[in-house]
Design a protein around this motif. Structure first.
Motif, mmCIF file in Angstrom:
data_model
loop_
_atom_site.group_PDB
_atom_site.id
_atom_site.type_symbol
_atom_site.label_atom_id
_atom_site.label_comp_id
_atom_site.label_asym_id
_atom_site.label_seq_id
_atom_site.Cartn_x
_atom_site.Cartn_y
_atom_site.Cartn_z
ATOM 1 N N ALA A 53 45.710 66.122 22.508
ATOM 2 C CA ALA A 53 45.685 65.462 21.197
ATOM 3 C C ALA A 53 45.637 63.944 21.355
ATOM 4 O O ALA A 53 44.863 63.256 20.664
ATOM 5 C CB ALA A 53 46.898 65.881 20.370
ATOM 6 N N ALA A 54 46.442 63.414 22.259
ATOM 7 C CA ALA A 54 46.435 61.960 22.484
ATOM 8 C C ALA A 54 45.083 61.502 23.013
ATOM 9 O O ALA A 54 44.555 60.462 22.574
ATOM 10 C CB ALA A 54 47.561 61.570 23.441
ATOM 11 N N ASP A 55 44.506 62.262 23.933
ATOM 12 C CA ASP A 55 43.177 61.924 24.445
ATOM 13 C C ASP A 55 42.156 61.891 23.318
ATOM 14 O O ASP A 55 41.303 61.003 23.260
ATOM 15 C CB ASP A 55 42.722 62.916 25.511
ATOM 16 N N ALA A 56 42.221 62.867 22.421
ATOM 17 C CA ALA A 56 41.283 62.911 21.289
ATOM 18 C C ALA A 56 41.422 61.666 20.425
ATOM 19 O O ALA A 56 40.420 61.065 20.019
ATOM 20 C CB ALA A 56 41.516 64.173 20.459
ATOM 21 N N HIS A 57 42.653 61.244 20.154
ATOM 22 C CA HIS A 57 42.878 60.049 19.343
ATOM 23 C C HIS A 57 42.351 58.804 20.044
ATOM 24 O O HIS A 57 41.636 58.001 19.438
ATOM 25 C CB HIS A 57 44.367 59.898 19.005
ATOM 26 N N TRP A 58 42.687 58.647 21.316
ATOM 27 C CA TRP A 58 42.242 57.455 22.046
ATOM 28 C C TRP A 58 40.730 57.415 22.199
ATOM 29 O O TRP A 58 40.089 56.388 21.958
ATOM 30 C CB TRP A 58 42.932 57.363 23.416
ATOM 31 N N LEU A 59 40.135 58.527 22.592
ATOM 32 C CA LEU A 59 38.686 58.516 22.806
ATOM 33 C C LEU A 59 37.923 58.396 21.489
ATOM 34 O O LEU A 59 36.823 57.839 21.468
ATOM 35 C CB LEU A 59 38.255 59.731 23.611
ATOM 36 N N SER A 60 38.498 58.854 20.386
ATOM 37 C CA SER A 60 37.882 58.626 19.080
ATOM 38 C C SER A 60 37.886 57.137 18.733
ATOM 39 O O SER A 60 36.941 56.639 18.114
ATOM 40 C CB SER A 60 38.610 59.421 17.998
ATOM 41 N N ARG A 61 38.907 56.449 19.143
ATOM 42 C CA ARG A 61 38.939 54.989 18.938
ATOM 43 C C ARG A 61 37.863 54.306 19.765
ATOM 44 O O ARG A 61 37.207 53.372 19.301
ATOM 45 C CB ARG A 61 40.329 54.446 19.289
ATOM 46 N N PHE A 62 37.670 54.775 20.999
ATOM 47 C CA PHE A 62 36.574 54.239 21.807
ATOM 48 C C PHE A 62 35.232 54.549 21.143
ATOM 49 O O PHE A 62 34.341 53.705 21.101
ATOM 50 C CB PHE A 62 36.604 54.817 23.236
ATOM 51 N N ALA A 63 35.083 55.759 20.615
ATOM 52 C CA ALA A 63 33.827 56.152 19.964
ATOM 53 C C ALA A 63 33.519 55.242 18.782
ATOM 54 O O ALA A 63 32.365 54.858 18.568
ATOM 55 C CB ALA A 63 33.906 57.609 19.517
ATOM 56 N N ALA A 64 34.539 54.864 18.025
ATOM 57 C CA ALA A 64 34.338 53.977 16.875
ATOM 58 C C ALA A 64 33.961 52.561 17.317
ATOM 59 O O ALA A 64 33.178 51.885 16.649
ATOM 60 C CB ALA A 64 35.607 53.938 16.019
ATOM 61 N N ASN A 65 34.493 52.113 18.432
ATOM 62 C CA ASN A 65 34.246 50.757 18.917
ATOM 63 C C ASN A 65 32.965 50.628 19.732
ATOM 64 O O ASN A 65 32.455 49.531 19.912
ATOM 65 C CB ASN A 65 35.431 50.278 19.762
ATOM 66 N N PHE A 66 32.477 51.731 20.253
ATOM 67 C CA PHE A 66 31.295 51.711 21.113
ATOM 68 C C PHE A 66 30.251 52.705 20.593
ATOM 69 O O PHE A 66 29.963 53.714 21.242
ATOM 70 C CB PHE A 66 31.687 52.035 22.565
ATOM 71 N N PRO A 67 29.676 52.417 19.420
ATOM 72 C CA PRO A 67 28.723 53.364 18.826
ATOM 73 C C PRO A 67 27.477 53.586 19.669
ATOM 74 O O PRO A 67 26.791 54.598 19.509
ATOM 75 C CB PRO A 67 28.380 52.718 17.480
ATOM 76 N N GLU A 68 27.189 52.680 20.600
ATOM 77 C CA GLU A 68 26.002 52.815 21.450
ATOM 78 C C GLU A 68 26.188 53.820 22.583
ATOM 79 O O GLU A 68 25.206 54.231 23.220
ATOM 80 C CB GLU A 68 25.608 51.442 22.033
ATOM 81 N N LEU A 69 27.418 54.240 22.850
ATOM 82 C CA LEU A 69 27.674 55.156 23.965
ATOM 83 C C LEU A 69 27.486 56.608 23.520
ATOM 84 O O LEU A 69 28.282 57.162 22.765
ATOM 85 C CB LEU A 69 29.070 54.936 24.544
ATOM 86 N N VAL A 70 26.433 57.212 24.014
ATOM 87 C CA VAL A 70 26.063 58.582 23.654
ATOM 88 C C VAL A 70 27.132 59.574 24.101
ATOM 89 O O VAL A 70 27.369 60.584 23.436
ATOM 90 C CB VAL A 70 24.690 58.929 24.274
ATOM 91 N N SER A 71 27.781 59.305 25.209
ATOM 92 C CA SER A 71 28.780 60.226 25.758
ATOM 93 C C SER A 71 29.929 60.500 24.789
ATOM 94 O O SER A 71 30.570 61.548 24.874
ATOM 95 C CB SER A 71 29.341 59.670 27.069
ATOM 96 N N LEU A 72 30.182 59.572 23.858
ATOM 97 C CA LEU A 72 31.299 59.721 22.922
ATOM 98 C C LEU A 72 30.896 60.387 21.615
ATOM 99 O O LEU A 72 31.731 60.588 20.729
ATOM 100 C CB LEU A 72 31.932 58.353 22.658
ATOM 101 N N ARG A 76 32.779 61.592 17.435
ATOM 102 C CA ARG A 76 32.559 60.741 16.255
ATOM 103 C C ARG A 76 32.836 61.440 14.933
ATOM 104 O O ARG A 76 33.233 60.795 13.979
ATOM 105 C CB ARG A 76 31.160 60.147 16.292
ATOM 106 N N HIS A 77 32.626 62.723 14.861
ATOM 107 C CA HIS A 77 32.818 63.438 13.599
ATOM 108 C C HIS A 77 33.794 64.599 13.730
ATOM 109 O O HIS A 77 33.944 65.387 12.796
ATOM 110 C CB HIS A 77 31.461 63.918 13.070
ATOM 111 N N ALA A 78 34.435 64.690 14.870
ATOM 112 C CA ALA A 78 35.395 65.772 15.099
ATOM 113 C C ALA A 78 36.716 65.455 14.398
ATOM 114 O O ALA A 78 37.153 64.306 14.390
ATOM 115 C CB ALA A 78 35.634 65.954 16.596
ATOM 116 N N PRO A 79 37.344 66.455 13.807
ATOM 117 C CA PRO A 79 38.660 66.209 13.203
ATOM 118 C C PRO A 79 39.683 65.899 14.294
ATOM 119 O O PRO A 79 39.618 66.460 15.388
ATOM 120 C CB PRO A 79 38.986 67.530 12.499
ATOM 121 N N LEU A 80 40.590 65.006 13.984
ATOM 122 C CA LEU A 80 41.625 64.645 14.950
ATOM 123 C C LEU A 80 42.802 65.609 14.846
ATOM 124 O O LEU A 80 43.259 65.912 13.742
ATOM 125 C CB LEU A 80 42.112 63.217 14.715
ATOM 126 N N PRO A 81 43.301 66.065 15.977
ATOM 127 C CA PRO A 81 44.477 66.944 15.939
ATOM 128 C C PRO A 81 45.723 66.141 15.570
ATOM 129 O O PRO A 81 45.777 64.922 15.736
ATOM 130 C CB PRO A 81 44.566 67.456 17.378
#
Length: 180
Positions: A53-72, A76-81
């Motif tokens: 759950a913590a990983d999902a929250h942190w990596l979602s923050r990275f996804a929001a800050n780095f929209p150019e990174l396809v790996s994330l 981007r649209h997954a619900p957070l636990p």
């Protein structure tokens, strides 16, 4: 060593250790996984759930800050636990599948991100609603440290149950010199 290379190693280590822990968890009865062992999150299963759950929250923050990174993109649209403390009752098979998928995203992210990306500011709001702007590479260092901390708790819980997960040191993945 570059941050990119360091984070790639940490992502591989994270994936390797999670495979070991989930294999060990699969050897126990469901009741053993769910039993309150007096740990910070109570049970083995709840601790594994918290890490994911913590990983999902942190990596979602990275996804929001780095929209150019396809790996994330998967985040981007997954619900957070929910981030909960205590005994949770996730389904182990689902948790294992989700962990494997998250580890794949993290490995891909560390191969796609650049030194410049890690040096960028990252803006986010934590679960308490507080806003922060911090260097992305240092935030990712925290993510890896958080995982290691809680996996250490899980290995202790396994040890108390007589389950040996084997080697857990990062040094097991450090290549011999000279690296080839």
């Amino acid at each position: 060593m570059s941050l990119a290379r360091d984070f790639q190693l940490m992502a591989r280590y994270n994936q390797w250790m999670n495979e070991r822990l989930y294999t060990a968890a699969a050897s126990l009865e469901e009741a053993e996984l769910r039993a309150d062992r007096g740990a910070f999150f109570g049970s083995i299963l709840a601790t594994l759930d918290h890490i994911l759950a913590a990983d999902a929250h942190w990596l979602s923050r990275f996804a929001a800050n780095f929209p150019e990174l396809v790996s994330l993109e998967p985040l981007r649209h997954a619900p957070l636990p929910a981030l909960v403390r205590g005994i949770t009752f996730p389904d182990f098979a689902r948790l294992r599948r989700d962990r494997e998928a998250m580890d794949g995203v993290l490995v891909s992210f560390t191969h796609e991100a650049t030194e410049a990306a890690y040096a960028r500011p990252m803006r986010y709001v934590n679960s308490a609603g507080e806003s922060f702007t911090r260097e992305a590479g240092l935030v990712l260092r925290h993510v890896f440290n958080h995982q290691t901390h809680h996996r250490g708790q899980v290995t202790t819980l396994f040890s108390q149950r007589g389950v040996d997960v084997g080697a857990t040191d990062l040094s097991a993945l450090i290549p011999e010199w000279p690296a080839g």
